[in-house]
Design a protein around this motif. Sequence first.
Motif, short mmCIF file in Angstrom:
data_model
loop_
_atom_site.label_atom_id
_atom_site.label_comp_id
_atom_site.label_asym_id
_atom_site.label_seq_id
_atom_site.Cartn_x
_atom_site.Cartn_y
_atom_site.Cartn_z
N SER A 42 0.83 -1.21 0.00
CA SER A 42 0.00 0.00 0.00
C SER A 42 0.87 1.26 0.00
O SER A 42 0.50 2.27 -0.62
N CYS A 43 2.03 1.22 0.68
CA CYS A 43 2.96 2.35 0.65
C CYS A 43 3.51 2.55 -0.75
O CYS A 43 3.66 3.69 -1.23
N LEU A 60 7.35 15.39 -3.27
CA LEU A 60 6.02 15.31 -2.69
C LEU A 60 5.64 13.84 -2.48
O LEU A 60 5.10 13.47 -1.44
N SER A 61 5.95 12.99 -3.46
CA SER A 61 5.59 11.57 -3.38
C SER A 61 6.32 10.88 -2.24
O SER A 61 5.73 10.06 -1.53
N VAL A 62 7.61 11.19 -2.06
CA VAL A 62 8.36 10.62 -0.94
C VAL A 62 7.76 11.08 0.38
O VAL A 62 7.56 10.28 1.31
N PHE A 63 7.46 12.37 0.47
CA PHE A 63 6.88 12.91 1.70
C PHE A 63 5.56 12.22 2.04
O PHE A 63 5.35 11.77 3.17
N VAL A 64 4.66 12.13 1.05
CA VAL A 64 3.33 11.56 1.30
C VAL A 64 3.44 10.07 1.63
O VAL A 64 2.70 9.55 2.48
N THR A 65 4.40 9.38 0.98
CA THR A 65 4.58 7.95 1.27
C THR A 65 5.05 7.74 2.70
O THR A 65 4.55 6.84 3.41
N LEU A 66 6.02 8.53 3.14
CA LEU A 66 6.49 8.44 4.52
C LEU A 66 5.38 8.84 5.48
O LEU A 66 5.20 8.22 6.55
N PHE A 67 4.64 9.88 5.13
CA PHE A 67 3.52 10.33 5.97
C PHE A 67 2.50 9.22 6.12
O PHE A 67 2.05 8.91 7.23
N PHE A 68 2.12 8.60 5.00
CA PHE A 68 1.15 7.51 5.03
C PHE A 68 1.71 6.30 5.78
O PHE A 68 1.02 5.71 6.62
N VAL A 98 -9.23 3.04 10.84
CA VAL A 98 -9.84 3.43 9.57
C VAL A 98 -9.32 4.78 9.07
O VAL A 98 -9.74 5.26 8.02
N PHE A 99 -8.39 5.39 9.81
CA PHE A 99 -7.71 6.58 9.30
C PHE A 99 -6.73 6.22 8.18
O PHE A 99 -6.11 7.10 7.60
N LEU A 100 -6.58 4.92 7.89
CA LEU A 100 -5.70 4.49 6.80
C LEU A 100 -6.06 5.20 5.50
O LEU A 100 -5.19 5.72 4.81
N PHE A 101 -7.35 5.23 5.16
CA PHE A 101 -7.77 5.87 3.92
C PHE A 101 -7.55 7.39 3.96
O PHE A 101 -6.94 7.95 3.04
N PRO A 102 -8.03 8.11 4.97
CA PRO A 102 -7.84 9.56 4.98
C PRO A 102 -6.38 10.00 5.06
O PRO A 102 -6.06 11.12 4.65
N SER A 103 -5.49 9.16 5.59
CA SER A 103 -4.11 9.61 5.83
C SER A 103 -3.40 10.03 4.56
O SER A 103 -2.52 10.90 4.59
N PHE A 104 -3.76 9.45 3.41
CA PHE A 104 -3.17 9.89 2.15
C PHE A 104 -3.54 11.35 1.88
O PHE A 104 -2.69 12.19 1.55
N GLY A 105 -4.82 11.67 2.04
CA GLY A 105 -5.27 13.04 1.83
C GLY A 105 -4.71 13.99 2.87
O GLY A 105 -4.37 15.14 2.55
N ILE A 106 -4.60 13.54 4.12
CA ILE A 106 -4.04 14.39 5.18
C ILE A 106 -2.59 14.73 4.86
O ILE A 106 -2.13 15.86 5.09
N GLY A 107 -1.83 13.76 4.31
CA GLY A 107 -0.46 14.02 3.91
C GLY A 107 -0.37 15.09 2.84
O GLY A 107 0.50 15.98 2.89
N LEU A 108 -1.27 15.04 1.84
CA LEU A 108 -1.31 16.07 0.81
C LEU A 108 -1.65 17.43 1.40
O LEU A 108 -1.04 18.46 1.03
N LEU A 109 -2.61 17.46 2.32
CA LEU A 109 -2.98 18.72 2.98
C LEU A 109 -1.80 19.29 3.76
O LEU A 109 -1.53 20.50 3.69
#
Length: 488
Positions: free
Chosen positions: A95-96, A112-120, A353-364
């Motif tokens: 998933s990462c 950005l992709s590295v950041f969001v992947t680590l964030f997720f 269930v924050f698994l799904f939102p965490s991708f969007g939170i990383g972008l934010l």
Amino acid sequence: MKINSFFSSFWILYLFLGLVFPFIWFGIIGFYGDDFNQILGIEEFGFLGNISQWIYSYGIFYRPLGYFILTSIYFFLGWSEVLIYIFSLFLFFLSCYFTFLLSYKFFSNKFLSVFVTLFFGFFPFNASAYLQISSSYMIICYSFVAFFFLKLMSYLNEENKKYKLFLLNTSWLLILLIYEQATGLILIILTNIFYLNFLKNKNIWFKKSCIQSFGFVFITIAFVFLYFGSPGNPKVETLIELNNQEIETISSTISSEEIIQNESNRLTSLALKIVNSFSLFYMNFPYVFENLGTNIFIFLIFTTFLMSYLIPDKIFVPNKKELLKIFFIGLIWTTSTMAPFFLYDSFYMPPYVFLFPSFGIGLLFFSIFFLLFKSTNDFLNNLSYKIMVFSFTLFFVVQNYGIYLGTKEEINFWKKLSNDIKNSKILYNKKSLIIDKNISFNNNHIFWLEELYGIRYFKHSLGEKLDQINIISKGKEIHIELYDLNQN
């Protein structure tokens, strides 16, 4: 080897070590929670029988494909706790990987992709997803969603072929049947279809977008209708039960001011949960430091610093227009995946269930940070990026370790207690016990475990009928009473 390419390899290694190290150093947690329901169900009814029991109890539209996948995992790997945890971690790494591909496909920005992947990957609540094996279908569903969007965007950027659109619509239906939380992402699907068609052809973009969107919208509406209309759906029953409880607490003489406050409970409850989470996360640092030891904790800080230091000296920070686009996608993704939980009168969302939102939170997080602090100086932008990556990564990794250690500590406590009872060391004479949490647990900050996992594990380990065990949590105490234990 160039520092740029070394960093590309090192952040993957860091992600691996950050997630796997506790399992290597402290061992796996073992089965708990819904693990026992799955294993016992397969033993009693068999593979297909267990699935049939699920559909008979919960209805055909409550995660039928997800439950099939979950049952398959337990059926083939459930005999080995080690293998099933390895597989769970593999699914999370997958998933990462898809998170990296998806963010890069959306925005074509490696940093950005590295950041969001680590964030997720290190988002604190996500640890409770891969630590809880019964959440595997949620992780699989997220990976399917990411893969689906990769294919959708490729389809929209290529010559349109009808069979590809049919496959995408079929894939979307399968995703909804795995895990219903993906439903809100129909907004992201529509956004991408209309936006990319507008960029390609401004003359027929609207008509073409409507035609391409019809199948996705129809499938989503039909699924939602059947999901909520399916008899026995436990999510719907829980929703009604919890909302009725809220209504029952309101007096018939309630004032209009109190009614307004009750209607705002969702946002108030969410705000309080965020505040409480941060205070509990703060307690994680001394807890993790005590359990890891000084040397390992220093090594963790050093490794995080090294990863941040190896970030190339020149990074590409998107312009304001692109940052606003990132913010917009992140906002829709986050709100659409959290929206189902605002149906409850009081915001109710289990941590995993924050698994799904965490991708969007990383972008934010990324977009807001650089909208506020982007500089015309490349050096300052690079320094800001390094500081941001170091800070959130270290903070998140510590939280993950705390969740792992706290889960393991609490499960081990209940395991020892059940063994003591079975060995006649306690309870057989006076049949009651009061546990002081402050004395028995160091992990009071692991706030969702006690009733959800610990007590269920205790009852399963003891092997007694539920009506023979009475467990009540009273503030800082847990009261346990056993009835007629000697008769079994």
